[in-house]
Design an enzyme around this catalytic site. Sequence first.
Site, short mmCIF file in Angstrom:
data_model
loop_
_atom_site.label_atom_id
_atom_site.label_comp_id
_atom_site.label_asym_id
_atom_site.label_seq_id
_atom_site.Cartn_x
_atom_site.Cartn_y
_atom_site.Cartn_z
CG ASN A 151 32.79 -22.70 71.20
OD1 ASN A 151 32.67 -23.84 70.41
ND2 ASN A 151 32.79 -21.65 70.40
CE LYS A 190 36.52 -21.30 69.64
NZ LYS A 190 37.41 -20.16 69.25
CG HIS A 238 31.99 -18.07 67.96
ND1 HIS A 238 33.37 -17.91 67.30
CD2 HIS A 238 32.51 -18.33 69.35
CE1 HIS A 238 34.20 -18.00 68.29
NE2 HIS A 238 33.72 -18.33 69.14
CD GLU A 295 36.46 -19.17 66.12
OE1 GLU A 295 35.61 -20.66 66.05
OE2 GLU A 295 37.24 -19.12 66.87
CD GLU A 301 33.37 -15.89 72.54
OE1 GLU A 301 34.00 -16.68 73.44
OE2 GLU A 301 33.10 -16.15 71.36
N GLY A 333 41.69 -17.35 71.09
CA GLY A 333 42.65 -18.22 70.56
C GLY A 333 44.23 -17.71 70.23
CB SER A 340 42.88 -16.03 75.78
OG SER A 340 43.21 -16.16 74.31
P1 13P Z 1 39.68 -19.36 73.34
O1 13P Z 1 39.27 -19.71 74.67
O2 13P Z 1 40.33 -20.55 72.75
O3 13P Z 1 40.44 -18.17 72.96
O4 13P Z 1 38.31 -19.17 72.49
C1 13P Z 1 37.31 -18.52 72.92
C2 13P Z 1 36.13 -18.69 72.16
O5 13P Z 1 36.08 -18.39 71.12
C3 13P Z 1 34.97 -19.18 72.81
O6 13P Z 1 33.80 -19.28 72.21
#
Ligand code: 13P
Length: 248
Positions: free
Chosen positions: A8, A10, A94, A96, A165, A171, A209
Amino acid sequence: MKKLIAGNWKMNGDNASNASLLDAILNGLTGLDGCDILVCPPSLYVATVAQRLNGTPIAVGAQDVSIQEKGAFTGENSAGMLRDVGASYVLVGHSERRQYHHETDNLVGEKAQAALAKGVTPIVCIGETLAEREAGETNAVVKRQLAAAVHAVGHCVSEIVVAYEPVWAIGTGKTATPEQAQAVHAVIRAQLAAATPNATRIKILYGGSMNAANAAQLLAQPDIDGGLIGGAALKADDFLTIVRAAQN
Ligand code: 13P
């Protein structure tokens, strides 16, 4: 079942950096055909990335989709449009988007259904916040989020992908331990099994992560069928190491 390693991206990248990232990943892929691979760039780049990856083993997905097919919905992209430009997967729900765009469980379910209706595989993202984990609510939250999606997609449930997740692991560099992740994945698998006899064929990805150092241990868990990777998916070497850890 082949594992799925999904990046992803982002809101990162541009035409030049996307091209060099993809070149580096493709160059390192020789002999690594033991898992499925997916990248999810920002929607503006889905078409270009799909063109670049045409004829390669890497699939392309988007990061969000509208529940509408077409019309006066400024700024939105429909599942048909995503399919038209080459996307075969889309992330829905997601954390976010749940956090910054106030997406509800029901809306996420509708997005999953809208994707399936156009032949795009939804990756339904679920996971608890730190406060919810500390309150002992992890299983209840995950089950509530998944139930809405399972309800919305009805008899098509075996065609979805689920991504667990934990929000506190995204992150932050704080990964769920393989045992913590497996425990939740087992709950998710049981819930899917109550909805379909094909639950063992549904991929349940872990995200939060995941990186080159911890991927192998996470992917060794019985109910972890792949990874949804953020930061480490932007570095070709790290992404390839994770792909290597996912070979059957
Ligand atoms: P990270 O791997 O940067 O923690 O992000 C995970 C994520 O949100 C994947 O959709």
